[in-house]
Design a protein around this motif. Structure first.
Motif, PDB file in Angstrom:
ATOM      1  N   LEU A  69       0.833  -1.213   0.000  1.00 31.79           N
ATOM      2  CA  LEU A  69       0.000   0.000   0.000  1.00 31.79           C
ATOM      3  C   LEU A  69       0.863   1.256   0.000  1.00 31.79           C
ATOM      4  O   LEU A  69       2.015   1.245   0.417  1.00 31.79           O
ATOM      5  N   GLU A  70       0.230   2.353  -0.470  1.00 35.29           N
ATOM      6  CA  GLU A  70       0.844   3.669  -0.331  1.00 35.29           C
ATOM      7  C   GLU A  70       0.266   4.313   0.925  1.00 35.29           C
ATOM      8  O   GLU A  70      -0.955   4.226   1.155  1.00 35.29           O
ATOM      9  N   LEU A  71       1.130   4.929   1.695  1.00 29.15           N
ATOM     10  CA  LEU A  71       0.664   5.729   2.833  1.00 29.15           C
ATOM     11  C   LEU A  71       0.747   7.185   2.388  1.00 29.15           C
ATOM     12  O   LEU A  71       1.837   7.732   2.208  1.00 29.15           O
TER      13      LEU A  71
ATOM     14  N   LEU B 135       4.839  -7.838  10.186  1.00 34.86           N
ATOM     15  CA  LEU B 135       3.838  -8.490   9.346  1.00 34.86           C
ATOM     16  C   LEU B 135       4.374  -8.900   7.976  1.00 34.86           C
ATOM     17  O   LEU B 135       3.805  -9.769   7.306  1.00 34.86           O
ATOM     18  N   GLY B 136       5.422  -8.208   7.543  1.00 36.21           N
ATOM     19  CA  GLY B 136       5.885  -8.426   6.167  1.00 36.21           C
ATOM     20  C   GLY B 136       5.155  -7.537   5.173  1.00 36.21           C
ATOM     21  O   GLY B 136       5.308  -7.686   3.966  1.00 36.21           O
ATOM     22  N   ALA B 137       4.359  -6.573   5.691  1.00 34.41           N
ATOM     23  CA  ALA B 137       3.617  -5.672   4.798  1.00 34.41           C
ATOM     24  C   ALA B 137       4.569  -4.648   4.179  1.00 34.41           C
ATOM     25  O   ALA B 137       5.518  -4.197   4.820  1.00 34.41           O
ATOM     26  N   GLU B 138       4.326  -4.296   2.917  1.00 33.79           N
ATOM     27  CA  GLU B 138       5.165  -3.318   2.219  1.00 33.79           C
ATOM     28  C   GLU B 138       4.379  -2.016   2.091  1.00 33.79           C
ATOM     29  O   GLU B 138       3.487  -1.902   1.258  1.00 33.79           O
ATOM     30  N   ILE B 139       4.692  -1.065   2.936  1.00 30.14           N
ATOM     31  CA  ILE B 139       3.994   0.217   2.923  1.00 30.14           C
ATOM     32  C   ILE B 139       4.989   1.291   2.467  1.00 30.14           C
ATOM     33  O   ILE B 139       6.066   1.425   3.048  1.00 30.14           O
TER      34      ILE B 139
ATOM     35  N   LEU C 271      -8.312   8.149  -0.981  1.00 30.68           N
ATOM     36  CA  LEU C 271      -7.092   7.581  -0.389  1.00 30.68           C
ATOM     37  C   LEU C 271      -7.433   6.371   0.480  1.00 30.68           C
ATOM     38  O   LEU C 271      -8.479   6.314   1.120  1.00 30.68           O
ATOM     39  N   VAL C 272      -6.509   5.422   0.523  1.00 30.87           N
ATOM     40  CA  VAL C 272      -6.750   4.164   1.226  1.00 30.87           C
ATOM     41  C   VAL C 272      -6.151   4.209   2.640  1.00 30.87           C
ATOM     42  O   VAL C 272      -6.824   3.941   3.630  1.00 30.87           O
TER      43      VAL C 272
END
Lengths: 551, 307
Positions: free
Chosen positions: A392-394, A418-422, A441-442
């Protein structure tokens, strides 16, 4: 109000409780730095130099929307109530008041000795004119909805009713009757807001928009305007016509406009200013080592968080994913190491407030390992894994270096747990704002500063359909609790209802709390008559200088 | 020359018109409006504000209205600072920037000129290498490093000069910002003067002067100096336009009430009139100083003919 930077936080109103009286005894103050010797008598020259974060966008009380404007207006004008030295609501132009049993009708008794700076008497009719001016759409007051508590205010601001339908009436020259649209236990705090300050009708009629120029401005506060050099400085002088002038020690206050926090620090170190509005958070440790107790850092009524869009994937109908992101973050080390400990980690929407019991969630008491495990389990439950990572994009406003490093650390925290790519995507504030309002926006930057010390100012943003509910969050039960609190006259019961509402926000993982804001000032040890307060309002009216040597 | 000057000034009008049009179109194409705030306004209030500033009119009408006002010298109200006009902002800020900028240019010419000519006369010596190395450092060091350093030394440690503020151009308040702004220009001028002096000293008429047995000082002052100024003048035209319209860094660090910061803040705040106003001002100054530079060429070099 949302914001990306300290000075734009100002974009929203702030409010506080009002206070009264002058200051006769020195207040507790930090011990002097080694290079400054402070005496016990008043300094011969009572001239205060204050640094101001930005040029006020307006010094018309009804048009001002920013913190710098509020600071100056707090010195120039005074409402029915004001804030005392500790930031609490107290009597000002109104000396006494009473309210009806249902809390919907209030009568304020104005001080007969209250005067405008030109000597004209200040009357209840002045408040009627000023409040009608705020809600009149023709005035273009951006904060007109701040008057929502007054009967018919919103309908008038929407152009559906004439201004004389406003629930305010002058019973005589010194008695003002106010009808409210509902019980408003925080009314006295509201009435210390700058948009409720009285303005002098003859000056506005005669000079139009130019009435705020130093040569025309008539005010009713402790100081009058002598000079306003755009982008440079605003000079005030003591108002001898002020009803409590006998307790005002300062003869002159100069606000130096210094947009850059480092410039404020330089000017403080050079001895040019006695008080700064802020300092860069990244310099706190160094400043503490150099200036000791002159560095003042205290809780502020606002918090910084991240928003998640409830109307778009991946967060829509995905409670486990939202909870995973909330739980994975190690807030204590993040704020301690990446924000120099200036701010306190947050687990709730509401910052600490007296009598309000913060509904701190149970997960915040878990050990790091247990919390991480729970977050990973929720992440997996949401359908994500090392092979199928959340990407995701922040979206955030343009950041200063310290804030950018902090968010990079947040993203790294999510990656490691978590391994999340932000990835962080910075954009202009106006662009971000437009996308937020369109709910495009998310995952995004969000922040809020309370307008007045009451939970409602925070809870309203998650109310279904609220213009500032960028998350698109909607929970009928939450709305019911907020509505119930709005109709409750007993403050203790109101607070319990808000606490329940806030628990729902945590159950729904409605947002990602990060940290509570903090005030940041540098204050010379010889400046007295101030106290840190949660609304960060420090009126020059109470301040005074002690004799001293060095700077 | 008068006819040439008039023709150039008239030619500036379409150029400025293009600048205004481009700025107008680009600003209105950018997302967000001047009164979009963190807190949402009530629609009726928004309408009222937009009507006050004519933002509710079709774009072409706003454009024509702006041009008509501009023709009368009225740059309109600022949207960012309510109750303030763009003319007032420029009238208050431009003299501050002009004072600092022209002082900085004067410092650059005096110091940079002397250093550059000296380096050329001592070409290949330690002085030459040393000063040119310093010039590279001067060009490469950003103002946001130099300015705080100057404040640290002269205001905080020594208490010789104020750390900022502007008190009607008082020399004590002028020195630090002017020097911070001048430093890269000193370096530029030194390098330009060194190069052009070396070129001129190698030219045929200087060889002739030497052959006639004129003393070196006379050769430099009477014959060489004037032609060495030509490249400097082409540098100074836009440079002066740049410095007199302010530097956001110098203004921010020293807390000065100039207009340089508005190039950025006004654009970020979508203060349409303020952005267009200072853009037009900057464009007009660039045109003016380039014209002055061309006129100076003709004065310095008899071979240049203005047509």
């Amino acid at each position: 109000m949302t914001s990306g930077h300290h000075w734009t936080l100002a974009a929203g109103a702030l409010c506080v409780i009002a206070g009264c009286g002058g200051v006769d005894a020195p207040s507790p103050a930090p011990p002097p730095a080694a290079s400054i010797t402070v005496g016990s008598a008043l300094a011969g020259v009572q001239s205060l130099d204050r640094a101001l974060d930005d040029t006020p966008r307006s010094i018309d009380p009804q048009l001002a929307t920013d913190v710098p404007g509020q600071r100056v207006l707090d010195d120039l004008f005074e409402g029915l109530t004001t804030v005392d030295i500790a930031g609490k609501a107290s009597a000002a132009v109104a000396s006494t008041w009473e309210s009806s049993a249902d809390g919907r009708t209030w009568v304020f008794h104005l001080r007969p000795q209250a005067r405008w700076s030109n000597g004209a008497p200040l009357t209840a009719a002045d408040f009627v004119y000023s409040w009608r001016r705020v809600v009149d759409p023709k005035t273009g007051a951006e904060y007109a909805q701040g008057m929502a508590a007054i009967d018919n205010a919103l309908q008038i601001a929407a152009g559906k009713l004439p201004t004389d339908a406003l629930g305010v009436e002058a019973l005589d020259a010194h008695t003002l009757k106010v009808r409210l649209s509902g019980p408003t236990p925080y009314l006295l705090d509201l009435l210390a807001q700058q948009y409720t300050y009285p303005v002098y009708e003859p000056a506005i009629r005669q000079y139009g928009d130019d009435w705020v120029r130093p040569e025309h401005l008539v005010c009713n506060g402790a100081f009058v305007l002598r000079e306003n050099v755009l982008g440079s400085r605003i000079t005030l002088e003591k108002n001898d016509k002020y009803w409590d002038a006998a307790h005002v020690h300062l003869q002159r206050v100069i606000y130096y406009i210094l947009v850059d926090g480092s410039a404020q620090v330089s000017r403080f170190l050079a001895g040019d200013v006695d008080w700064t509005d802020s300092f860069p958070a990244s310099q706190r440790s160094w400043l503490r080592s150099v200036l000791g107790e002159q560095v003042v850092n205290s809780p502020y009524f606002g918090d910084y968080m991240l928003g998640m869009n409830f109307t778009l994937p991946p967060f829509k109908d995905n409670l486990p994913l939202r909870q995973a992101l909330v739980l994975a973050l190690d807030r204590e080390p993040l704020t301690h190491y990446m924000r120099e400990g200036v701010f306190q980690p947050s687990y709730t929407l509401m910052p600490p407030l007296p009598d309000y019991q913060l509904p701190v969630p149970e997960w915040s008491t878990l050990s790091d390992d247990a919390r991480h495990q729970l977050a990973r389990r929720l992440y997996a439950q949401a359908g994500y894994s090392d092979r199928h990572r959340l990407r995701l994009e922040l979206d955030t406003t343009m950041l200063d270096t310290g804030s950018r490093h902090y968010l990079e650390a947040v993203a790294a925290n999510w990656r490691s747990v978590l391994g999340a790519e932000i990835h962080i995507d910075e954009r202009e504030f106006k662009v971000l704002l437009q996308d937020l309002q369109l709910h495009k926006l998310v995952l995004f930057h969000d922040a809020w500063i309370g307008d007045y010390p009451d939970p409602y100012t925070f809870m309203q943003i998650f109310y279904t359909g609220n213009g500032n509910n960028h998350e698109g969050y909607s929970n009928p039960r939450f709305d019911q609790l907020v509505d119930a609190a709005g109709n409750e006259t007993d403050n203790a019961r109101r607070f319990r209802l808000f606490e329940q509402a806030e628990r729902l926000l945590d159950d729904d993982a409605a947002f990602i709390p990060l940290y509570y804001y903090a005030t940041r000032h540098l204050v010379k040890p010889y400046l007295r008559g101030w106290e840190s307060n949660v609304m960060d309002r420090n009126l020059s009216r109470y301040m005074y200088l002690l004799e001293h040597q060095g700077h | 020359m008068l006819r040439y000057t008039l023709r150039r000034l008239l030619g500036a009008i379409p150029t400025l018109l293009v600048i205004v049009t481009l700025a107008f179109v680009l600003l209105h194409a950018a997302p967000g409006g001047p009164f979009d705030g963190a807190k949402r306004m009530l629609p009726e209030i928004q309408k009222s504000i937009e009507a006050k500033y004519h933002l509710d009119e079709p774009l072409w009408r706003q454009y024509l209205r702006y041009l008509a006002d501009l023709a009368r010298g009225d740059l309109g109200p600022s949207f960012q600072y309510r109750s303030t006009t763009v003319n007032e902002i420029i009238a208050e800020g431009l003299p501050v920037d002009a004072t600092i900028g022209l002082t900085a240019i004067a410092l650059a010419l005096l110091i940079g000129g002397a250093v550059g000519v000296n380096a050329a006369l001592r070409r290949g010596t330690r002085w030459d290498y040393g000063t040119m190395a310093l010039a590279v450092v001067g060009i490469s060091t950003p103002v946001f490093v130099v300015a705080p350093l100057l404040i640290l030394i002269f205001a905080i440690k020594l208490h010789w000069l104020p750390a900022g503020d502007w008190v009607h151009g008082a020399p004590s308040h002028l020195l630090l910002p002017a020097f911070a702004l001048a430093l890269p220009y000193i370096a530029y001028v030194a390098r330009i003067m060194r190069g052009s002096t070396i070129d001129v000293l190698n030219s045929a008429f200087i060889r002739t002067a030497r052959a006639k047995g004129l003393p070196p000082r006379l050769i430099v002052w009477r014959h060489a100096l004037r032609p060495t100024l030509t490249p400097l003048i082409s540098f100074l035209g836009p440079a002066i336009a740049g410095v007199v319209t302010g530097s956001i860094v110098v203004e921010t660090v020293f807390g000065l009430p100039g207009i340089g910061r508005y190039f950025i803040t006004a654009a970020l705040n979508r203060d349409y009139t303020l952005v267009i106003g200072i853009t037009v001002l900057y464009g007009a100054l660039i045109i003016l100083f380039n014209l002055l530079a061309d006129l100076c060429y003709a004065w310095i070099d008899p071979r240049v003919r203005l047509q």
